[in-house]
Structures are given as structure tokens and as C-alpha cells.
Design a protein around this motif. Sequence first.
Motif, PDB file in Angstrom:
ATOM      1  N   PHE A 237       0.821  -1.216   0.000  1.00  0.00           N
ATOM      2  CA  PHE A 237       0.000   0.000   0.000  1.00  0.00           C
ATOM      3  C   PHE A 237       0.851   1.260   0.000  1.00  0.00           C
ATOM      4  O   PHE A 237       0.517   2.251  -0.655  1.00  0.00           O
ATOM      5  CB  PHE A 237      -0.958   0.021   1.196  1.00  0.00           C
ATOM      6  CG  PHE A 237      -2.238  -0.721   0.952  1.00  0.00           C
ATOM      7  CD1 PHE A 237      -3.071  -0.382  -0.106  1.00  0.00           C
ATOM      8  CD2 PHE A 237      -2.607  -1.761   1.780  1.00  0.00           C
ATOM      9  CE1 PHE A 237      -4.248  -1.065  -0.336  1.00  0.00           C
ATOM     10  CE2 PHE A 237      -3.782  -2.450   1.565  1.00  0.00           C
ATOM     11  CZ  PHE A 237      -4.608  -2.106   0.507  1.00  0.00           C
ATOM     12  N   GLU A 238       1.976   1.237   0.712  1.00  0.00           N
ATOM     13  CA  GLU A 238       2.865   2.394   0.708  1.00  0.00           C
ATOM     14  C   GLU A 238       3.460   2.621  -0.682  1.00  0.00           C
ATOM     15  O   GLU A 238       3.553   3.754  -1.152  1.00  0.00           O
ATOM     16  CB  GLU A 238       3.975   2.207   1.742  1.00  0.00           C
ATOM     17  CG  GLU A 238       3.483   2.335   3.173  1.00  0.00           C
ATOM     18  CD  GLU A 238       4.549   2.009   4.203  1.00  0.00           C
ATOM     19  OE1 GLU A 238       5.676   1.611   3.810  1.00  0.00           O
ATOM     20  OE2 GLU A 238       4.247   2.144   5.401  1.00  0.00           O
ATOM     21  N   GLU A 239       3.828   1.545  -1.354  1.00  0.00           N
ATOM     22  CA  GLU A 239       4.358   1.664  -2.713  1.00  0.00           C
ATOM     23  C   GLU A 239       3.276   2.165  -3.669  1.00  0.00           C
ATOM     24  O   GLU A 239       3.537   3.011  -4.534  1.00  0.00           O
ATOM     25  CB  GLU A 239       4.885   0.310  -3.190  1.00  0.00           C
ATOM     26  CG  GLU A 239       5.525   0.357  -4.552  1.00  0.00           C
ATOM     27  CD  GLU A 239       6.066  -1.005  -4.984  1.00  0.00           C
ATOM     28  OE1 GLU A 239       6.341  -1.130  -6.185  1.00  0.00           O
ATOM     29  OE2 GLU A 239       6.194  -1.908  -4.139  1.00  0.00           O
TER      30      GLU A 239
ATOM     31  N   SER B 204       1.022   6.448  -6.965  1.00  0.00           N
ATOM     32  CA  SER B 204      -0.122   7.286  -7.342  1.00  0.00           C
ATOM     33  C   SER B 204       0.215   8.771  -7.166  1.00  0.00           C
ATOM     34  O   SER B 204      -0.256   9.608  -7.942  1.00  0.00           O
ATOM     35  CB  SER B 204      -1.377   6.907  -6.553  1.00  0.00           C
ATOM     36  OG  SER B 204      -1.199   7.157  -5.184  1.00  0.00           O
ATOM     37  N   ASN B 205       1.043   9.114  -6.185  1.00  0.00           N
ATOM     38  CA  ASN B 205       1.476  10.498  -6.028  1.00  0.00           C
ATOM     39  C   ASN B 205       2.342  10.943  -7.208  1.00  0.00           C
ATOM     40  O   ASN B 205       2.209  12.063  -7.701  1.00  0.00           O
ATOM     41  CB  ASN B 205       2.235  10.690  -4.716  1.00  0.00           C
ATOM     42  CG  ASN B 205       1.318  10.680  -3.514  1.00  0.00           C
ATOM     43  OD1 ASN B 205       0.130  10.954  -3.621  1.00  0.00           O
ATOM     44  ND2 ASN B 205       1.872  10.342  -2.362  1.00  0.00           N
ATOM     45  N   VAL B 206       3.230  10.060  -7.667  1.00  0.00           N
ATOM     46  CA  VAL B 206       4.065  10.375  -8.824  1.00  0.00           C
ATOM     47  C   VAL B 206       3.179  10.559 -10.057  1.00  0.00           C
ATOM     48  O   VAL B 206       3.358  11.514 -10.819  1.00  0.00           O
ATOM     49  CB  VAL B 206       5.118   9.265  -9.061  1.00  0.00           C
ATOM     50  CG1 VAL B 206       5.812   9.433 -10.403  1.00  0.00           C
ATOM     51  CG2 VAL B 206       6.141   9.262  -7.942  1.00  0.00           C
TER      52      VAL B 206
ATOM     53  N   GLU C  99      -0.586  16.487 -13.490  1.00  0.00           N
ATOM     54  CA  GLU C  99      -0.662  17.938 -13.302  1.00  0.00           C
ATOM     55  C   GLU C  99       0.301  18.657 -14.244  1.00  0.00           C
ATOM     56  O   GLU C  99      -0.028  19.711 -14.782  1.00  0.00           O
ATOM     57  CB  GLU C  99      -0.358  18.295 -11.850  1.00  0.00           C
ATOM     58  CG  GLU C  99      -1.475  17.938 -10.897  1.00  0.00           C
ATOM     59  CD  GLU C  99      -1.116  18.192  -9.443  1.00  0.00           C
ATOM     60  OE1 GLU C  99       0.040  18.552  -9.148  1.00  0.00           O
ATOM     61  OE2 GLU C  99      -2.008  18.030  -8.587  1.00  0.00           O
ATOM     62  N   GLU C 100       1.487  18.086 -14.470  1.00  0.00           N
ATOM     63  CA  GLU C 100       2.436  18.676 -15.413  1.00  0.00           C
ATOM     64  C   GLU C 100       1.866  18.672 -16.826  1.00  0.00           C
ATOM     65  O   GLU C 100       1.976  19.665 -17.554  1.00  0.00           O
ATOM     66  CB  GLU C 100       3.755  17.898 -15.405  1.00  0.00           C
ATOM     67  CG  GLU C 100       4.591  18.098 -14.164  1.00  0.00           C
ATOM     68  CD  GLU C 100       5.848  17.236 -14.182  1.00  0.00           C
ATOM     69  OE1 GLU C 100       6.230  16.740 -15.271  1.00  0.00           O
ATOM     70  OE2 GLU C 100       6.448  17.057 -13.107  1.00  0.00           O
TER      71      GLU C 100
END
Length: 90
Positions: free
Chosen positions: A24-26, A31-33, A39-40
Motif C-alpha cells: 500500500f505504501e508503494e 499514485s502520487n508520482v 498535473e504537469e
Amino acid sequence: MSQKEPSFFERERDRLSAEITAGFEELLSSSNVLNRKLEEVLGMTREYETIASLWQSFHELMRGQNQLPDDPRTVPGTGAHIVSTNARRQ
């Protein structure tokens, strides 16, 4: 077995829980990346929309100039300048 030593089930449960937590941390990191990359991309498309609208207005302006009345006294490709003012040469 004594109460202090965890059973096989408890060890497997703890190991699987730790593996799931790491997964889950990975997933959260990935998902943040992905969110930052999206957004870019959206920011870049906003920049290109401005440039595209500028080129579109230029294209429409140039296309509007190409729609000239058919006048036999003009030479094509010269900007519709009248070559001769002699009306009898039609």
C-alpha cells in the motif's frame, strides 16, 4: 508451547500484514508520482492552448484574405491587385 512464543498463524499474519502495508505504501507513492505527472501534462496543455488559439486566429485571418471576388482583371497569387485598369480587357 508457551504463551510467549507466537504461533505459526500469528507469524504468518504479521508477515502478510507487513507485506500488505509495504504494498500500500508503494501504491500510494506511485499514485502520487502519477498525480504530479498528470498535473504537469495539464499545465503544458494549457500553455499549448494559448499558442494554438493564436495560430488559429492567424489561420482564419489568412484564410479570410484568400476568399477574394472573382475578377478577371486580377492575377492569381498577387494579392488580387488589378493589373490593368482598362475595363475593355475583361
